[in-house]
Design a protein around this motif. Sequence first.
Motif, PDB file in Angstrom:
ATOM      1  N   TYR A 156      -6.900  39.687 -36.544  1.00  0.00           N
ATOM      2  CA  TYR A 156      -6.278  39.710 -35.225  1.00  0.00           C
ATOM      3  C   TYR A 156      -6.239  38.287 -34.666  1.00  0.00           C
ATOM      4  N   LEU A 170      -6.269  46.517 -39.083  1.00  0.00           N
ATOM      5  CA  LEU A 170      -6.370  45.393 -38.154  1.00  0.00           C
ATOM      6  C   LEU A 170      -7.827  44.964 -38.072  1.00  0.00           C
ATOM      7  N   LYS A 174      -5.010  46.143 -30.152  1.00  0.00           N
ATOM      8  CA  LYS A 174      -6.418  45.765 -30.311  1.00  0.00           C
ATOM      9  C   LYS A 174      -7.255  46.474 -29.250  1.00  0.00           C
ATOM     10  N   LEU A 184       0.312  43.318 -29.992  1.00  0.00           N
ATOM     11  CA  LEU A 184      -0.917  43.181 -30.774  1.00  0.00           C
ATOM     12  C   LEU A 184      -2.139  43.309 -29.873  1.00  0.00           C
ATOM     13  N   ARG A 185      -2.045  42.661 -28.682  1.00  0.00           N
ATOM     14  CA  ARG A 185      -3.176  42.712 -27.756  1.00  0.00           C
ATOM     15  C   ARG A 185      -3.422  44.176 -27.342  1.00  0.00           C
ATOM     16  N   THR A 222     -10.875  42.281 -37.057  1.00  0.00           N
ATOM     17  CA  THR A 222     -11.077  41.371 -35.939  1.00  0.00           C
ATOM     18  C   THR A 222     -10.608  39.972 -36.296  1.00  0.00           C
ATOM     19  N   ARG A 241      -8.213  50.535 -37.211  1.00  0.00           N
ATOM     20  CA  ARG A 241      -9.210  49.509 -36.961  1.00  0.00           C
ATOM     21  C   ARG A 241     -10.070  49.375 -38.217  1.00  0.00           C
TER      22      ARG A 241
END
Length: 620
Positions: free
Chosen positions: A14, A9, A35, A31-32, A11, A71
């Motif tokens: 996203y 994922l 993140k 998704l939020r 930035t 990440r």
Amino acid sequence: MQHGYSIELFTQEYEQLMKEPWVKFGTKLKLREFKELLDHLPRTSSVAVISAPMLQKELFTDSGAGTLIRRGYKLFKHDSVDKIGADRFRQVIHDRDPDVLSGYQSVTGVLNELKKTPYTIYGDDPLDVVAVVSRPEGEVPVMTRLLASRNGVLNSVTDNVFNAIKKDHRRLFWTAQADDENRAWHFERADGSFTRAGKSLFWYGVQDVAEVERIVKGFEASGRIERAYLPVGPAAPPHKTGAAPAGAKAFSTLARRPMLGSTRGYATAAAPPSTEPKRLGLIGARGFTGQALTTLLSGHPYLNLTHVSSRQLAGYALDGYAKAPITYSNLSTEDVKEMEKEGVVDAWVMALPNGVCKPFVDAIDSGAEARTKGEKSVIVDLSADYRFEKEWTYGLPELYGRTPIRTSKRISNPGCYATSSQLLIAPLLKYLKPGAWPTVFGLSGYSGAGTIPSNDPDGRPISLPKVTPDSLGGAVRPYALTDHIHEREAGHHLSTLLSDQSERAKLAFVPAVAPWFSGIISTLSMPLSQKVTAKEIVAQYEEAYKGERLVRIQKQVPGLQDIEGKHTWTVGGVQVHSEGERVVVVGGLDNLLKGAATQCLQNLNLALGYDECAGIPIDA
Ligand SMILES: NC(=O)C1=CN([C@@H]2O[C@H](COP(=O)(O)OP(=O)(O)OC[C@H]3O[C@@H](n4cnc5c(N)ncnc54)[C@H](OP(=O)(O)O)[C@@H]3O)[C@@H](O)[C@H]2O)C=CC1
Ligand SMILES: CC(=O)N[C@@H](CCC(=O)OP(=O)(O)O)C(=O)O
């Protein structure tokens, strides 16, 4: 422990994901949450997303079913080595470049070569993957280096970098050697390839063999790609002889490290059509297009329907398929994933409404990931969901070529109206008045709107048409007067045929639904850039569709009798306005056949190696 599907994922991804139309409500929220979770974790950590009922399987077996989200690092692109640090870049070349490792080139030699043309370097912050694209003004871009660490390959950073390149470059050529341990990766991402004596040339975004030849000649003249990778030399190119040149000698006399002996002709080289029996799973078998495909497959000599899925008809016997008794089942995404993992079918067809295919496609993708490297089934999607995706091949063979379809595992089947509109407009693009929009008035049978489930008097589920002659009051009903999705679809793909790629093809598409079951009549009205006779227009169609088995050109305006139940697209009735500034032409197809099931079978045949028209009873 991580099985199943893995996502990096980033930035920027996203932010892009959050803008996608399919990312709504719950997905957005998830998704939020991912993140936020990842933002607080070190990059060495990850999150495994699994369903609670799968927990035991995930923990105690080697066939878990989770999604791993990690990440990722930020991707970059720069136009100069200095921006990423010359020393770091030199180290990557030193450690990973196959030409440097084999002693064929020095690090300085690679850097000097790089500076010969304008270039862009793509990669991720820790330089797990670095790719260089040479892009001289007005010339075809070439990816001259793709250098990945093991970490980069395992975490799919290579894919993310390649996707970033695809966003910038509509077409691309690159090379790899037979001893490249990620060789399958290249074949999966290319629309076409040529291999000789262990050296492979790959490309995407070029559909036409003649165009590939033209570009290859350019590389030969400019030396931008070493000649040993090019299908040139004393021997005739393999696509002309129809056979791969076994062991054909490379033209280059440069001594290189020993290669694995491997030959492969142009992906377009026509191998004899396969006659091997293969298996097909059909998801959405109850609907109109699913039924039409079932009927066709009943007469297919090699391709066998083995699984049919419907939520309403689960447990009932499939009608209209003569080759074997089959019972409908209600396949969940989990079932589909397991079936793909086990290699139960060779191809899948999605005959589902727009917007519901993705979970099935994702399940197949993740099932395929658990298979031996490189193995995966073909998917043909009849819905509009993947028709704009670059990673999918748009399957309209008469216009965009057979090569990409033959080599693709992910094929989006064009829309019914969009097929007819494009076949009408494409041969005439050169006569289109600059800045003008061709208009297509499309009249479709009501089966185009699909079905609703119901029950017969005995309680057995049946499918009823969503739109009926009664609901139309026996008349014609215009609808979606602007911005019909097929308007955008046709314009999007026709644009790829324009000689000036900075231009976009546009059309005005106006649909109406009519009180007959199936058949679309499309009437094109197109402003002309010059005076052209009807005879010249007809000649354009004859030239463009010479040898096409599923195109019929006739003098008269096609009527419903020429279209309904027929497998071809028919064109006729060409008339030029008395002032010579506008042409009107009529095209027609059966929305369930050349507009859906027949075209789907053409695509399946090509992708599975059969004769393109196997199982298609071509109309007399
Ligand atoms: N009809 C046409 O002329 C053409 C249609 N297309 C496209 O092809 C696709 C299929 O069209 P068509 O056959 O007309 O559609 P139908 O409405 O006739 O059939 C839809 C099928 O999908 C199944 N289905 C519906 N919703 C779901 C869901 N949420 N999950 C799983 N299965 C579902 C239904 O079976 P069940 O409810 O039993 O599960 C049924 O088998 C559409 O995307 C359409 O736009 C393309 C070209 C022409
Ligand atoms: C008469 C009718 O309603 N037709 C449908 C087209 C069906 C179809 O082919 O839609 P896709 O190919 O885009 O999935 C419509 O206009 O939406």
